[in-house]
Design an enzyme around this catalytic site. Structure first.
Site, mmCIF file in Angstrom:
data_model
loop_
_atom_site.group_PDB
_atom_site.id
_atom_site.type_symbol
_atom_site.label_atom_id
_atom_site.label_comp_id
_atom_site.label_asym_id
_atom_site.label_seq_id
_atom_site.Cartn_x
_atom_site.Cartn_y
_atom_site.Cartn_z
ATOM 1 N N LYS A 274 -0.522 -15.697 87.378
ATOM 2 C CA LYS A 274 -1.068 -15.401 88.709
ATOM 3 C C LYS A 274 -2.178 -14.342 88.642
ATOM 4 O O LYS A 274 -3.231 -14.517 89.246
ATOM 5 C CB LYS A 274 0.029 -14.903 89.665
ATOM 6 C CG LYS A 274 1.135 -15.900 89.947
ATOM 7 C CD LYS A 274 2.054 -15.414 91.046
ATOM 8 C CE LYS A 274 2.811 -14.157 90.722
ATOM 9 N NZ LYS A 274 3.792 -14.277 89.615
ATOM 10 N N ARG B 106 3.895 -3.306 79.690
ATOM 11 C CA ARG B 106 4.550 -2.918 80.933
ATOM 12 C C ARG B 106 6.033 -2.661 80.692
ATOM 13 O O ARG B 106 6.664 -3.372 79.909
ATOM 14 C CB ARG B 106 4.396 -4.043 81.970
ATOM 15 C CG ARG B 106 3.166 -3.883 82.838
ATOM 16 C CD ARG B 106 2.897 -5.074 83.697
ATOM 17 N NE ARG B 106 4.017 -5.497 84.527
ATOM 18 C CZ ARG B 106 3.930 -6.419 85.479
ATOM 19 N NH1 ARG B 106 2.777 -6.996 85.738
ATOM 20 N NH2 ARG B 106 4.988 -6.774 86.178
HETATM 21 P P1 AMP Z 1 4.173 -8.223 89.556
HETATM 22 O O1 AMP Z 1 3.094 -7.394 88.966
HETATM 23 O O2 AMP Z 1 3.694 -9.139 90.645
HETATM 24 O O3 AMP Z 1 5.000 -8.931 88.507
HETATM 25 O O4 AMP Z 1 5.181 -7.212 90.291
HETATM 26 C C1 AMP Z 1 5.848 -6.184 89.559
HETATM 27 C C2 AMP Z 1 7.034 -5.673 90.354
HETATM 28 O O5 AMP Z 1 6.597 -5.116 91.603
HETATM 29 C C3 AMP Z 1 8.061 -6.737 90.754
HETATM 30 O O6 AMP Z 1 8.971 -7.056 89.711
HETATM 31 C C4 AMP Z 1 8.735 -6.044 91.936
HETATM 32 O O7 AMP Z 1 9.599 -5.016 91.506
HETATM 33 C C5 AMP Z 1 7.540 -5.384 92.625
HETATM 34 N N1 AMP Z 1 6.916 -6.281 93.614
HETATM 35 C C6 AMP Z 1 5.658 -6.805 93.561
HETATM 36 N N2 AMP Z 1 5.413 -7.556 94.640
HETATM 37 C C7 AMP Z 1 6.532 -7.546 95.393
HETATM 38 C C8 AMP Z 1 6.921 -8.162 96.614
HETATM 39 N N3 AMP Z 1 6.089 -8.974 97.293
HETATM 40 N N4 AMP Z 1 8.173 -7.915 97.081
HETATM 41 C C9 AMP Z 1 9.018 -7.102 96.435
HETATM 42 N N5 AMP Z 1 8.733 -6.496 95.266
HETATM 43 C C10 AMP Z 1 7.499 -6.708 94.741
#
Ligand code: AMP
Length: 214
Positions: A13, A160
């Site tokens: 994404k 990360r």
């Molecule tokens: P990502 O970078 O999109 O993988 O997001 C990393 C982390 O941020 C996720 O594992 C969640 O802990 C938090 N996070 C990101 N977007 C959301 C969302 N829309 N709702 C809840 N937690 C989120």
């Protein structure tokens, strides 16, 4: 054009969002990036956010919705936006629709990226990302020319904290339980297009572009 990129962690994404944002001149709104930035600040809220992320858990809906609502009111979103990593629950999706409807706006397209679970584990455990610009590298296929230094911006390249196998599997479970139902939600609203995220980033982007130019 108001767009959402949907898919499990590791589907690509972030990589695709950067390309789409550049090509279609849309602001790229990544809730993960917003939370990582806040976590890096060391504030009380940042410490809380880091706790959810390191555990592979979702940040509570109320907080995520408030942050996205404020972001979407900024002037750069007037002609459209690209959401990456939001919504992740039905509550978030419904709340987003309600907020947009208040201004006679709506989601025009949801691109759903599909990828096998074991591929996700493989991709994320070998992923490295630039702290400054978010560019994603991969230990096996694409590393920065200088160790730990981003080719694109010179920022520091790190792993990360949530890209370890245990947390990746927790994040996948959260995706299956809480985010996957959004596929039906957007299918019912006839705005979803599925794209095979197992293909190369260039092929995935070409497929998405073709859908968006239709
Ligand atoms: P990502 O970078 O999109 O993988 O997001 C990393 C982390 O941020 C996720 O594992 C969640 O802990 C938090 N996070 C990101 N977007 C959301 C969302 N829309 N709702 C809840 N937690 C989120």
């Amino acid at each position: 054009m108001n767009l959402i990129l949907l898919g499990p962690p590791g589907a690509g994404k972030g990589t695709q969002a950067k390309k789409i944002a550049a090509e279609f001149k849309l602001p790229h709104i990544s809730t993960g990036d917003i939370f990582r930035e806040a976590a890096g600040s060391g504030s009380e809220l940042g410490v809380q956010l880091q706790g959810y992320m390191s555990a592979g858990k979702l940040v509570p809906d109320e907080l995520v919705i408030k942050i996205v609502k404020e972001r979407l009111l900024r002037p750069d979103c007037g002609n459209g936006f690209l959401l990456d990593g939001f919504p992740r629950t039905l509550i978030q999706a419904k709340s987003l629709d309600e907020e947009l409807a208040k201004e006679n706006r709506k989601i025009n397209k949801v691109i759903s990226l599909t990828v096998d679970e074991e591929e996700v584990v493989k991709r994320l455990s070998s992923r490295r990302v630039c702290l400054a610009c978010g560019f994603a590298y991969n230990l096996n296929s694409n590393m920065p020319k200088k160790p730990d230094v981003c080719d694109a911006c010179g920022g520091k390249v790190i792993q990360r904290a949530d890209d370890n196998e245990d947390t990746i599997r927790k994040r996948l479970k959260v995706y299956q339980d809480q985010t996957r139902p959004l596929i039906k939600y957007y299918t019912d609203r006839q705005v979803i297009s599925e794209t095979d995220g197992m293909k190369s980033p260039g092929d995935v982007f070409n497929n998405i572009s073709a859908v968006l130019k239709k």
